[in-house]
Write a protein that holds these residues in place. Sequence first.
Motif, short mmCIF file in Angstrom:
data_model
loop_
_atom_site.label_atom_id
_atom_site.label_comp_id
_atom_site.label_asym_id
_atom_site.label_seq_id
_atom_site.Cartn_x
_atom_site.Cartn_y
_atom_site.Cartn_z
N ASP A 83 0.83 -1.20 0.00
CA ASP A 83 0.00 0.00 0.00
C ASP A 83 0.87 1.25 0.00
N GLN A 87 0.73 3.99 -3.02
CA GLN A 87 0.05 5.24 -2.76
C GLN A 87 0.90 6.30 -2.06
N ILE A 90 -0.41 6.29 3.34
CA ILE A 90 -1.15 5.12 3.82
C ILE A 90 -2.44 5.59 4.48
N LEU A 95 -6.79 0.19 4.62
CA LEU A 95 -5.75 -0.84 4.69
C LEU A 95 -6.13 -1.93 5.68
#
Length: 128
Positions: A83, A87, A90, A95
């Motif tokens: 993740d 991205q 976070i 998540l």
Amino acid sequence: MITITKIFSFIILFPVILFILTFIISKYILSKRKKSFGVAADVTTFLLFFSVSNAFSIVFSKSIFLLMIIISLLIATIFTYLDWRNQKEIEVMPLLRKIWRLLFILLCVTYALILFIGVFQYVLKYVS
């Protein structure tokens, strides 16, 4: 007289019952099927940790609870890294939801597999 311990033991042995009850209750409260399924999966995942560990120890006479915790932490670490790679920022709740839902799927499959193996072993003992 049915005690709370017996009810809790029954739900640990058969987590699908908790899933169905939670799904029905949350569907009634939320009136959305998709969200109700997610809520039921989230509630059942916690119980599946104990159910899988208990079923495994009954079938194979070995405890795997610590191993399950380690594998879950490893999965969480891998998901967090992926993740972060994709991205750079976070988002914690999405998540955690991804990790928890993956654990739900893995634990359900594991529980079904252990249950199948246990029934198969029982049938083999009964036949021979």
